[in-house]
Design a protein around this motif. Sequence first.
Motif, PDB file in Angstrom:
ATOM      1  N   THR A 145       7.168  -2.059  13.550  1.00 41.25           N
ATOM      2  CA  THR A 145       7.859  -0.788  13.787  1.00 41.25           C
ATOM      3  C   THR A 145       7.982   0.019  12.503  1.00 41.25           C
ATOM      4  O   THR A 145       7.885   1.245  12.531  1.00 41.25           O
ATOM      5  N   LEU A 196       4.366   1.281  11.637  1.00 41.45           N
ATOM      6  CA  LEU A 196       3.926   2.327  12.558  1.00 41.45           C
ATOM      7  C   LEU A 196       4.398   3.699  12.099  1.00 41.45           C
ATOM      8  O   LEU A 196       3.667   4.683  12.193  1.00 41.45           O
ATOM      9  N   ALA A 197       5.608   3.759  11.581  1.00 41.53           N
ATOM     10  CA  ALA A 197       6.139   5.042  11.128  1.00 41.53           C
ATOM     11  C   ALA A 197       5.336   5.599   9.951  1.00 41.53           C
ATOM     12  O   ALA A 197       5.185   6.802   9.824  1.00 41.53           O
ATOM     13  N   ARG A 198       4.796   4.710   9.115  1.00 45.39           N
ATOM     14  CA  ARG A 198       4.045   5.161   7.945  1.00 45.39           C
ATOM     15  C   ARG A 198       2.542   5.288   8.206  1.00 45.39           C
ATOM     16  O   ARG A 198       1.901   6.179   7.689  1.00 45.39           O
ATOM     17  N   SER A 199       1.998   4.383   9.019  1.00 46.33           N
ATOM     18  CA  SER A 199       0.546   4.337   9.182  1.00 46.33           C
ATOM     19  C   SER A 199       0.027   5.171  10.345  1.00 46.33           C
ATOM     20  O   SER A 199      -1.122   5.585  10.332  1.00 46.33           O
ATOM     21  N   GLY A 200       0.820   5.333  11.365  1.00 47.23           N
ATOM     22  CA  GLY A 200       0.386   6.166  12.485  1.00 47.23           C
ATOM     23  C   GLY A 200      -0.359   5.398  13.554  1.00 47.23           C
ATOM     24  O   GLY A 200      -0.067   4.262  13.867  1.00 47.23           O
ATOM     25  N   ALA A 201      -1.381   6.032  14.101  1.00 49.89           N
ATOM     26  CA  ALA A 201      -2.073   5.512  15.281  1.00 49.89           C
ATOM     27  C   ALA A 201      -2.861   4.235  14.993  1.00 49.89           C
ATOM     28  O   ALA A 201      -3.033   3.399  15.887  1.00 49.89           O
ATOM     29  N   ALA A 250      -0.772   1.281  15.676  1.00 47.24           N
ATOM     30  CA  ALA A 250      -0.532   1.109  17.110  1.00 47.24           C
ATOM     31  C   ALA A 250      -1.730   0.449  17.780  1.00 47.24           C
ATOM     32  O   ALA A 250      -1.568  -0.448  18.613  1.00 47.24           O
TER      33      ALA A 250
END
Length: 116
Positions: free
Chosen positions: A79, A82-87, A90
Amino acid sequence: MSGVLALAVVAGAAVVGVGVVVAVSWLVRVARRPLVAAPHAGGFPPVEHAVSRFHVRWSTIALVFLAFDMEMIFMYPWTLVLARSGAGAAVEMFAFLGVLLVGVLYAWREGAFRWS
């Protein structure tokens, strides 16, 4: 002079620590006959031997549990990533979840969840 004082404080703390451990070991004595005073099940005598056999299905259930446990361990830091790396993060996580889902479906197909 400061180094000698620091060394004396550390040595004193070590002596006090060892003294506390020795004092606690004298206060809490372990029974000399461990099979008579077994700590299993809140002090009750053991019903089975410690190395008694378990059903083979317990191993499968344990492995499935570990798969889901590992999933949760990797989901918490994901989590933040995801906020830093993006898609990209995910996609990687859903690929990981897909591998776990394939493992669970295989175990289900093989009958790992049936007890009869």
